[in-house]
Design an enzyme around this catalytic site. Structure first.
Site, mmCIF file in Angstrom:
data_model
loop_
_atom_site.group_PDB
_atom_site.id
_atom_site.type_symbol
_atom_site.label_atom_id
_atom_site.label_comp_id
_atom_site.label_asym_id
_atom_site.label_seq_id
_atom_site.Cartn_x
_atom_site.Cartn_y
_atom_site.Cartn_z
ATOM 1 N N SER A 45 -9.914 -0.504 6.773
ATOM 2 C CA SER A 45 -9.296 -0.312 5.465
ATOM 3 C C SER A 45 -8.618 -1.538 4.862
ATOM 4 C CB SER A 45 -8.289 0.848 5.513
ATOM 5 O OG SER A 45 -8.993 2.059 5.520
ATOM 6 N N SER A 60 -9.720 1.615 2.559
ATOM 7 C CA SER A 60 -8.851 2.400 1.708
ATOM 8 C C SER A 60 -7.785 1.578 0.982
ATOM 9 C CB SER A 60 -8.175 3.489 2.536
ATOM 10 O OG SER A 60 -7.310 2.928 3.498
ATOM 11 N N LYS A 110 0.847 -1.196 0.000
ATOM 12 C CA LYS A 110 0.000 0.000 0.000
ATOM 13 C C LYS A 110 0.882 1.245 0.000
ATOM 14 C CE LYS A 110 -4.000 1.937 2.502
ATOM 15 N NZ LYS A 110 -4.881 1.777 3.680
#
Lengths: 497, 487, 98
Positions: free
Chosen positions: B179, B155, B80
């Site tokens: 997330s 996310s 990420k």
């Protein structure tokens, strides 16, 4: 503190303005730490190239996390104990949120006493001597926090077209010591700072003589008017100047019927004025909350007891000891202990020369006066205890006169040469040999026949001749001996006539 | 033979360490897959092919020289883009950090490299991890591999999509309020939010420090446990890092839920939860019961207060965390003109942050500001205590709690973009674990209209092992993790 | 339910000043509206009695986590200021203060 600081404050007729209220927030760097408060970067940033002591943590890089320096807590405990503050069993780090170009994260990790915050220590006091009277200045709280970066302006902050940032100082461990508004004058503020510095130096946690190691913000109000905060005061002398300026400014405003704004002002040490930062106090909202990346600090009674044991002798105790042990006046002892280096110097001298009174006299008079004039600290002067003692011994054994000694001391202070070296180089040895003086006296009598003639009837002529002899020896002849020899020679001459 | 990109991480490790396949061959297979689907999925912001290839070659050298091989030897990992990678740009999907090159690696990145994983690149996300759809990314929206018109969740949408689309074997995300689990659920992958403190946050660009953890995403529980073993563990650079009693989570991968007590809070199936999801997840729980577990329904009365408390705490912390982006030391910066510092900062921050980030910063600033602090921030922390206490009580009775991960099905891109509250409500079931600090896993549990559904299993603090065991047993029985999207 | 206004435009303006984010007039209006919608919903937490409940700042029970006072190497200046867009003579260049 800044280099150009005298260690002693001499009071003249101090005006005590009863309507002045001053509180200080003193920021002391814990200079005995090798690293910063929350990262392993070296704390020795002075004299280094800008921005060379940085890592992701002290630069506030995204993703970096702080880890507290263990020794900073020990330091804080020592200071708390020395100031008779109460150490919290459990204290927290908080974030103080505000923007400023010297802030790498735009929040400062500090401690707080509201919103659930607990600083490492609360309460306490420092006794200061003002005009030979003792006064207690109360401490509100003591907290650990990180130093911001250093801003460099081109000339004055007021006109600098941009600002340069050196982050080397960012993250240095600070102890913030906040007083109650107990100070009544700029001089009290200065004496307080000096005393505080001496305490920290005795503890060995902070060398206040280093540039920027002890800075403060001052809150001041007069006649119960609005409180003005002055930031960026970087030394003792500056605190006096900044406060004097601010007192004068506020008085002038009052006398013109203008209202003093509650605001934050910046002490511009270039222009020597305080400047409004155009932020109203009321607009500040620091939004304190607990630093989620750090865990609480817990201090046990055992730990406190352990630290208590390593607290060295502090200035107040040292003062008492000086009075009792060395039989010097309390005032002198106070002056000597107001600077650790000075007190150390004094005791070093005594080890070499046990007459404390003589040492203290020389220090309190000629030595201090000279330091004052030069505006430097004893550490910066080139004199050592050995020097001073050697000089006193030269007087004792008659090698130089006391009067000559007064001219020798500044030479030592300036050059660092030993008294003997100076005396030899400058030919200052006292002429104490009867034979040497007799030879010179003969020369004086031959060169001044008129005076010799007058001497029989005029006492003044005798003095003139003695004066000539002293002049010839550049004052080094033992005056009594010179007197005696001239008189003897005149007697002999008148007999032989 | 299966293409390497279809192999599990465990299989890749076995093949490479036995010399049956080289790391380079394996990596090429993933590159081919990326070439095939990435333009449609858009899971990555930055792909670092040269560096990955270089590492594959190094690893092959190690294999040849018979050196000690790491636990993830040759396994491609997607990271990420809020995890710092040295000299590889780390953007947080924000214009603010468009060109940010961290001078250091996050702890988890170091761990991956130590265990011979290959970092493929950095994945797309909601800007600064603020969102549940990956739509707030400055670099465009990631598509759900199961249906490209739908969001992948967020996310960590890029990480979940990359794993789901077989562009990467495994991936790392971060979970502040769901997330990792939300996109895991939406993309039919497994995702774990670990116990707070088990994974070092050093190098994770903070959104809300007291809530978030870095978490693994994988196609199977097996791979998930393997990745978790690598990234978890004590790190002295994170003061909140803790030492777990075990680091060998693979040991707990047994098909055994005999006697497992499952608590099913009725609030997890209450108002706002899609009926179709309720049905599917109940089926999952029934399945576990058939395998030997028992369940009982009960009430967790504080659940409805969790979302506001979460948002107020998260945005409060965020308002402070994101203060550092002023454009001076890094980040978006306009010209130093004649403006004063305050104006310059304000302009940089206006232009560098997207709307949702600015909104959350302002909301958090408000919650912390004088006069509102007690009412919003402090109150939320007290609510947090109440929720914790209720969970502690629940875990005295039950080994795990089960329910849906998400209250709604994956939604269409753009569908909820203007309905803030509806977007926030997506997190209603995931934020609990973040407030409490306990671990929670999302595991594929079925499909509705060909859109994935995830089941969330929550465990007590440090209860990862029981989560792995439960999820593993469920996976072996349900086989949902064998499904893959048609791309 | 009666709609209660939690935050005014003026407050949003002040908050934006505190947070150093420039807002356009339009945004100010929009954000104010959105904040009121959000906060109105968030008020549900007022229902929960929390009198005397201690706040949870952190879910852990850790204390006294320290590092030793040992110097670690710093980054080179070039490396640490690599991401700074404006530099001068080894300093980071910022706008004027006053």
């Amino acid at each position: 503190m800044s280099k150009k600081i005298t260690s002693v404050v001499v009071f003249s007729k101090e005006e005590f303005a009863e309507d002045v209220v001053i509180g200080l927030e003193v920021h002391c760097q814990l200079t005995n730490l090798r690293t910063k408060l929350f990262c392993g970067c070296s704390s020795e940033y002075r004299g280094e190239q800008p921005n060379t002591h940085l890592c992701p943590i002290c630069l506030g890089m995204p993703g970096s996390l702080p880890v507290a320096n263990r020794k900073s807590v020990d330091d804080a405990m020592m200071v708390a104990l020395a100031l008779k503050s109460e150490i919290a069993e459990r204290s927290l780090f908080f974030r103080k949120n505000y923007y400023y170009p010297d802030m790498p994260k735009n929040f400062q990790i500090t401690q707080y006493d509201q919103a659930g915050g607990i600083p490492i220590a609360s309460g306490g006091e420092v006794s200061i001597q003002v005009n030979h009277e003792n006064k207690q200045i109360r401490i509100r709280r003591i907290q650990l926090e990180e130093d911001p970066a250093k801003l460099v302006h081109l000339g004055s902050i007021d006109t600098s077209p941009y600002t340069l940032v050196d982050y080397n100082r960012a993250g240095i461990a600070l102890l913030e010591i906040i007083t109650e508004p107990d100070l009544k004058s700029s001089k009290e503020a200065r004496v307080f700072l000096q005393k505080l510095r001496s305490i920290l130096e005795h503890l060995g946690v902070s060398d206040g003589k280093l540039e920027g190691a002890m800075r403060c913000d001052a809150n001041i109000s007069i006649k119960k008017g609005n409180r003005v905060e002055i930031k960026n005061i970087s030394s003792f002398k500056e605190v006096e100047k900044a406060l004097n300026f601010e007192i004068a400014r506020q008085r002038a405003m009052n006398s013109r019927g203008l209202k003093v704004e509650m605001e934050t002002r910046h002490w511009d040490d270039v222009k020597r004025v305080t400047i409004s930062l155009r932020t109203k106090e009321a607009e500040h909202d620091y939004r304190y909350f607990p630093e989620p990346d750090l865990v609480p600090v817990e201090i046990s009674k055992e730990k406190i007891a352990k630290i208590s044991q390593i607290i060295p002798e502090l200035p107040d105790a040292r003062l008492d000891r000086f009075v009792k042990l060395y039989k010097i006046p309390s005032y002198d002892a106070g002056v000597l202990t107001s600077d650790k280096a000075m007190a150390d110097f004094f005791e070093e001298c005594i080890k070499l020369y046990p007459d404390a009174k003589t040492i203290s006299n020389w220090m309190m008079t000629d030595l201090l006066r000279w330091l004052h004039e030069k505006d430097i600290e004893i550490k910066e002067a080139k004199v050592t205890p050995q020097h001073l003692v050697e000089m006193i011994k030269l007087i004792d054994d008659g090698t130089i006169s006391g009067k000559i000694a007064k001219s020798v001391l500044p030479e030592i202070l300036n050059t660092g040469k030993t008294p003997s070296e100076i005396v030899t180089e400058k030919g200052l040895l006292r002429i104490a040999s009867r034979k040497d003086i007799e030879l010179l006296a003969d020369r004086v009598l031959i060169e001044n026949p008129k005076a010799v003639q007058d001497a029989a009837v005029d006492e003044k002529a005798i003095h003139y001749l003695i004066g000539q002899l002293m002049k010839l020896t550049k004052g080094k002849a033992d005056p009594q001996l010179a007197n005696q020899i001239i008189k003897e020679k005149l007697k002999k001459q008148s007999k032989s006539n | 033979m299966k293409s390497s990109y279809n192999l599990s991480a465990k299989e890749i490790v076995t093949k490479i360490s036995r010399g049956e396949s080289s790391a380079e061959e394996c990596l090429s297979s993933f590159f081919e897959r990326i070439d095939e689907v990435e333009s449609r999925v858009h899971a990555f912001i930055t792909l670092d092919r040269d560096a990955a290839l270089q590492r594959a070659k190094e690893i092959d050298g190690k294999v040849k020289r018979k050196e000690r091989l790491g636990k993830l030897v040759g396994v491609p990992v997607a990271i990420k883009d809020n995890l710092c990678t040295r000299d590889v740009r780390t953007t947080c999907s924000s214009k603010m950090l468009e060109n940010f090159l961290p001078p250091y690696n996050a702890h988890v990145v170091e761990q991956l490299l130590k265990e011979d994983a290959i970092i493929l690149g950095k994945t797309n996300m909601d800007e600064f991890a603020m969102g549940s759809s990956t739509e707030s990314s400055y670099f465009g929206t990631t598509k759900n591999p199961w249906n490209l018109a739908y969001v992948p969740g967020g996310s960590s949408g890029g990480s979940a999509a990359a794993v789901s689309a077989r562009e990467s074997s495994i991936a790392l995300g971060s979970d502040t309020g769901g997330s990792v689990r939300c996109p895991a659920s939406f993309c039919s992958t497994v995702g774990l939010k670990p116990t707070y403190g088990l994974v070092s946050r050093f190098g994770l660009i903070a959104y809300a420090n007291s809530l978030e953890q870095i978490g693994p995403l994988a196609r199977s529980v097996d791979d998930l446990a393997l990745l978790f073993e690598v990234i978890s563990g004590y790190d002295q650079r994170d003061s909140t890092s803790i030492r777990a009693s075990t680091q060998n989570y693979s040991e707990f991968l047994r098909e055994d839920v005999d006697g497992l007590k499952i608590g099913v809070p009725e609030e997890f199936f209450g108002e706002g939860v899609d009926e179709r999801i309720v049905k599917i997840v109940w089926k999952g729980i029934d399945c576990l019961e058939k395998l030997g577990a028992s369940y009982s329904e009960f009430s967790l009365s504080t659940v409805k207060y969790a979302l506001p408390a979460y948002y107020l705490i998260a945005t409060s912390e965020a308002s402070s965390n994101l203060a550092r982006y002023d454009g001076l030391r890094y980040g978006y910066s306009s010209e130093v003109g004649s403006d004063d510092w305050s104006t310059t900062f304000s302009n940089n921050r206006k232009k560098g942050f997207g709307a949702e980030v600015r909104r959350r910063i302002l909301l958090g600033t408000f919650a912390l500001s004088a006069g509102y602090y007690d009412q919003y921030y402090l109150k939320s922390l007290q609510v947090r205590t109440k929720i914790r206490l209720e969970f502690e009580k629940a875990f005295k009775k039950f080994d795990v709690l089960a329910g849906p991960t998400m209250p709604i099905l994956p939604f269409k891109i753009g569908e909820k973009i203007d309905d803030l509250l509806a977007l926030y409500m997506c997190d209603i079931l995931t934020v609990l674990a973040n407030l409490v600090g306990c671990p929670a896993i999302s595991i594929p549990c079925g499909f509705v209209d060909s859109l994935p559904i995830g089941m969330q299993i929550m465990g007590p603090m440090l209860g990862e092992s029981v989560l792995f065991r439960t999820a593993y047993t469920f996976e072996k029985c349900s086989k949902f993790t064998d499904y893959s999207p048609k791309l | 339910m009666k709609k209660m206004v939690s935050i005014s435009e003026k407050e949003v303006e002040h908050i934006a000043w505190l947070a150093k984010i420039t807002l356009s007039e339009e945004e100010k209006k929009l954000f104010t509206e959105q904040f009121n919608t959000i906060l109105e919903y968030f008020r549900i937490i007022d229902e929960l009695e929390t009198e005397g409940t201690p706040p949870t700042f952190n879910v852990q029970n850790l204390e006294n986590v320290f590092r030793e006072d040992i110097v670690e190497p710093s980054l080179s200046r070039e490396y640490s200021l690599k991401n700074a867009s404006k530099k001068e003579k080894g300093y980071v260049k910022a706008s004027r203060i006053i």
